[in-house]
Scaffold this motif. Sequence first.
Motif, PDB file in Angstrom:
ATOM      1  N   CYS A  11       0.825  -1.212   0.000  1.00 38.33           N
ATOM      2  CA  CYS A  11       0.000   0.000   0.000  1.00 38.33           C
ATOM      3  C   CYS A  11       0.859   1.263   0.000  1.00 38.33           C
ATOM      4  CB  CYS A  11      -0.945  -0.010   1.198  1.00 38.33           C
ATOM      5  SG  CYS A  11      -2.168  -1.347   1.066  1.00 38.33           S
ATOM      6  N   ARG A  12       2.017   1.188   0.667  1.00 36.27           N
ATOM      7  CA  ARG A  12       2.918   2.339   0.679  1.00 36.27           C
ATOM      8  C   ARG A  12       3.440   2.596  -0.740  1.00 36.27           C
ATOM      9  NH1 ARG A  12       7.519   2.616   5.154  1.00 36.27           N
ATOM     10  NH2 ARG A  12       5.721   3.274   6.373  1.00 36.27           N
ATOM     11  N   LEU A  13       3.875   1.522  -1.434  1.00 36.52           N
ATOM     12  CA  LEU A  13       4.416   1.681  -2.785  1.00 36.52           C
ATOM     13  C   LEU A  13       3.342   2.157  -3.754  1.00 36.52           C
ATOM     14  CD1 LEU A  13       7.110   0.992  -4.496  1.00 36.52           C
ATOM     15  CD2 LEU A  13       5.772  -0.951  -5.286  1.00 36.52           C
ATOM     16  N   LEU A  14       2.131   1.609  -3.611  1.00 37.77           N
ATOM     17  CA  LEU A  14       1.039   1.960  -4.535  1.00 37.77           C
ATOM     18  C   LEU A  14       0.307   3.226  -4.088  1.00 37.77           C
ATOM     19  CD1 LEU A  14      -0.352  -1.668  -5.057  1.00 37.77           C
ATOM     20  CD2 LEU A  14       1.163  -0.398  -6.576  1.00 37.77           C
ATOM     21  N   ARG A  15       0.770   3.813  -2.969  1.00 37.56           N
ATOM     22  CA  ARG A  15       0.219   5.053  -2.416  1.00 37.56           C
ATOM     23  C   ARG A  15      -1.290   4.962  -2.210  1.00 37.56           C
ATOM     24  NH1 ARG A  15       4.524   7.820  -5.561  1.00 37.56           N
ATOM     25  NH2 ARG A  15       5.895   8.620  -3.935  1.00 37.56           N
ATOM     26  N   ARG A  16      -1.672   3.943  -1.460  1.00 36.06           N
ATOM     27  CA  ARG A  16      -3.100   3.832  -1.135  1.00 36.06           C
ATOM     28  C   ARG A  16      -3.254   3.519   0.352  1.00 36.06           C
ATOM     29  NH1 ARG A  16      -4.154  -1.789  -4.482  1.00 36.06           N
ATOM     30  NH2 ARG A  16      -3.156  -3.179  -2.987  1.00 36.06           N
ATOM     31  N   ARG A  17      -4.455   3.691   0.839  1.00 37.87           N
ATOM     32  CA  ARG A  17      -4.705   3.445   2.259  1.00 37.87           C
ATOM     33  C   ARG A  17      -4.699   1.940   2.522  1.00 37.87           C
ATOM     34  NH1 ARG A  17      -8.752   2.848   5.979  1.00 37.87           N
ATOM     35  NH2 ARG A  17     -10.346   2.505   4.382  1.00 37.87           N
ATOM     36  N   CYS A  18      -4.012   1.521   3.588  1.00 33.15           N
ATOM     37  CA  CYS A  18      -3.945   0.095   3.915  1.00 33.15           C
ATOM     38  C   CYS A  18      -5.184  -0.280   4.726  1.00 33.15           C
ATOM     39  CB  CYS A  18      -2.663  -0.194   4.701  1.00 33.15           C
ATOM     40  SG  CYS A  18      -2.281  -1.963   4.791  1.00 33.15           S
ATOM     41  N   ALA A  19      -6.147  -0.917   4.077  1.00 30.64           N
ATOM     42  CA  ALA A  19      -7.409  -1.285   4.723  1.00 30.64           C
ATOM     43  C   ALA A  19      -7.196  -2.389   5.757  1.00 30.64           C
ATOM     44  CB  ALA A  19      -8.404  -1.719   3.663  1.00 30.64           C
ATOM     45  N   LYS A  20      -8.177  -2.590   6.602  1.00 33.90           N
ATOM     46  CA  LYS A  20      -8.052  -3.554   7.705  1.00 33.90           C
ATOM     47  C   LYS A  20      -7.812  -4.981   7.189  1.00 33.90           C
ATOM     48  CE  LYS A  20     -10.200  -4.600  12.138  1.00 33.90           C
ATOM     49  NZ  LYS A  20     -10.553  -6.033  12.163  1.00 33.90           N
ATOM     50  N   GLY A  21      -8.491  -5.364   6.157  1.00 33.33           N
ATOM     51  CA  GLY A  21      -8.337  -6.729   5.642  1.00 33.33           C
ATOM     52  C   GLY A  21      -7.377  -6.832   4.464  1.00 33.33           C
ATOM     53  N   CYS A  22      -6.424  -5.931   4.360  1.00 28.98           N
ATOM     54  CA  CYS A  22      -5.487  -5.904   3.225  1.00 28.98           C
ATOM     55  C   CYS A  22      -4.807  -7.263   3.039  1.00 28.98           C
ATOM     56  CB  CYS A  22      -4.441  -4.815   3.453  1.00 28.98           C
ATOM     57  SG  CYS A  22      -3.142  -4.815   2.193  1.00 28.98           S
ATOM     58  N   ILE A  23      -4.937  -7.828   1.849  1.00 27.96           N
ATOM     59  CA  ILE A  23      -4.413  -9.179   1.578  1.00 27.96           C
ATOM     60  C   ILE A  23      -2.888  -9.212   1.579  1.00 27.96           C
ATOM     61  CG2 ILE A  23      -4.386  -9.011  -0.958  1.00 27.96           C
ATOM     62  CD1 ILE A  23      -5.652 -11.941  -0.821  1.00 27.96           C
ATOM     63  N   PHE A  24      -2.248  -8.062   1.329  1.00 26.91           N
ATOM     64  CA  PHE A  24      -0.782  -8.023   1.276  1.00 26.91           C
ATOM     65  C   PHE A  24      -0.139  -7.863   2.662  1.00 26.91           C
ATOM     66  CE2 PHE A  24      -1.888  -6.155  -2.988  1.00 26.91           C
ATOM     67  CZ  PHE A  24      -1.408  -7.214  -3.744  1.00 26.91           C
ATOM     68  N   ALA A  25      -0.851  -7.227   3.575  1.00 26.61           N
ATOM     69  CA  ALA A  25      -0.267  -6.834   4.865  1.00 26.61           C
ATOM     70  C   ALA A  25       0.463  -7.958   5.617  1.00 26.61           C
ATOM     71  CB  ALA A  25      -1.333  -6.204   5.752  1.00 26.61           C
ATOM     72  N   PRO A  26      -0.095  -9.180   5.712  1.00 26.95           N
ATOM     73  CA  PRO A  26       0.625 -10.218   6.482  1.00 26.95           C
ATOM     74  C   PRO A  26       1.932 -10.667   5.829  1.00 26.95           C
ATOM     75  CG  PRO A  26      -1.679 -10.847   6.107  1.00 26.95           C
ATOM     76  CD  PRO A  26      -1.389  -9.671   5.227  1.00 26.95           C
ATOM     77  N   TYR A  27       2.078 -10.452   4.521  1.00 26.89           N
ATOM     78  CA  TYR A  27       3.212 -11.024   3.780  1.00 26.89           C
ATOM     79  C   TYR A  27       4.235  -9.984   3.321  1.00 26.89           C
ATOM     80  CZ  TYR A  27      -0.606 -14.317   3.724  1.00 26.89           C
ATOM     81  OH  TYR A  27      -1.654 -15.107   4.116  1.00 26.89           O
ATOM     82  N   PHE A  28       3.818  -8.716   3.280  1.00 30.87           N
ATOM     83  CA  PHE A  28       4.721  -7.658   2.824  1.00 30.87           C
ATOM     84  C   PHE A  28       4.761  -6.537   3.868  1.00 30.87           C
ATOM     85  CE2 PHE A  28       3.118  -9.689  -1.083  1.00 30.87           C
ATOM     86  CZ  PHE A  28       4.322 -10.064  -1.671  1.00 30.87           C
ATOM     87  N   PRO A  29       5.502  -6.764   4.955  1.00 26.46           N
ATOM     88  CA  PRO A  29       5.549  -5.760   6.028  1.00 26.46           C
ATOM     89  C   PRO A  29       6.221  -4.460   5.554  1.00 26.46           C
ATOM     90  CG  PRO A  29       7.183  -7.490   6.406  1.00 26.46           C
ATOM     91  CD  PRO A  29       6.360  -7.927   5.246  1.00 26.46           C
ATOM     92  N   SER A  30       5.886  -3.381   6.208  1.00 27.05           N
ATOM     93  CA  SER A  30       6.395  -2.060   5.792  1.00 27.05           C
ATOM     94  C   SER A  30       7.903  -1.928   5.943  1.00 27.05           C
ATOM     95  CB  SER A  30       5.697  -0.954   6.598  1.00 27.05           C
ATOM     96  OG  SER A  30       5.922  -1.177   7.993  1.00 27.05           O
ATOM     97  N   ASP A  31       8.506  -2.753   6.810  1.00 28.47           N
ATOM     98  CA  ASP A  31       9.958  -2.626   7.025  1.00 28.47           C
ATOM     99  C   ASP A  31      10.783  -3.365   5.961  1.00 28.47           C
ATOM    100  OD1 ASP A  31       9.366  -5.198   7.769  1.00 28.47           O
ATOM    101  OD2 ASP A  31      10.254  -5.082   9.775  1.00 28.47           O
ATOM    102  N   ASP A  32      10.121  -3.973   4.957  1.00 24.24           N
ATOM    103  CA  ASP A  32      10.855  -4.662   3.883  1.00 24.24           C
ATOM    104  C   ASP A  32      10.251  -4.262   2.528  1.00 24.24           C
ATOM    105  OD1 ASP A  32      12.442  -6.299   2.380  1.00 24.24           O
ATOM    106  OD2 ASP A  32      11.704  -8.194   3.220  1.00 24.24           O
ATOM    107  N   PRO A  33      10.428  -3.006   2.134  1.00 28.17           N
ATOM    108  CA  PRO A  33       9.756  -2.524   0.912  1.00 28.17           C
ATOM    109  C   PRO A  33      10.252  -3.195  -0.367  1.00 28.17           C
ATOM    110  CG  PRO A  33      11.263  -0.867   1.780  1.00 28.17           C
ATOM    111  CD  PRO A  33      11.207  -1.970   2.805  1.00 28.17           C
TER     112      PRO A  33
END
Length: 178
Positions: A11-33
């Motif tokens: 979501c950071r790279l695509l510049r969008r809001r990270c929703a609660k159920g974001c499918i990427f969040a568990p696998y692509f943490p913000s500390d490893d862009p």
Amino acid sequence: MGSGSSPCASCRLLRRRCAKGCIFAPYFPSDDPHKFAIVHKVFGASNVSKMLQELPIHQRGDAVSSLVYEANARMRDPVYGCVGAISFLQNQVSELQMQLAVAQAETLCFQMQQDPVALPTQIDQHQHQHHHQHQDHDQKSLLLSNSDFNSIPHQYFSSFASPSNVIQDPLKRESLWT
């Protein structure tokens, strides 16, 4: 999963809001862009999203690992990806197996030089029964005629008249070749 303060790498790279159920969040943490950036570059975020949605949750982590591995391989080798890496490694294995076979053959030759009479299978069994008294001589001449054993001094063979006389001391063995 994602909160307003720390969106996932996707979501950071695509510049969008990270929703609660974001499918990427568990696998692509913000500390490893970099991890998401390379997968997005090779496969595209929408394709990755579709793939993950089609998989049961317990398989998604492995799928992401595979996608990251393949994306890295595609960056190094755009045509073959990890297939190119696998092919290269298989060729290396084949080459090493060949080298091992050659080394084993050389070892066998060395053992035959050490104790040529310890190989009665080289002599026909019939001849072995009728000419028992000539066995040592027959085996030596057979081995000498079949290969380059002629370069070895004859007195070398006489010290190996029986299988029990194999040299055990490695220093003595080395001295035979100096």
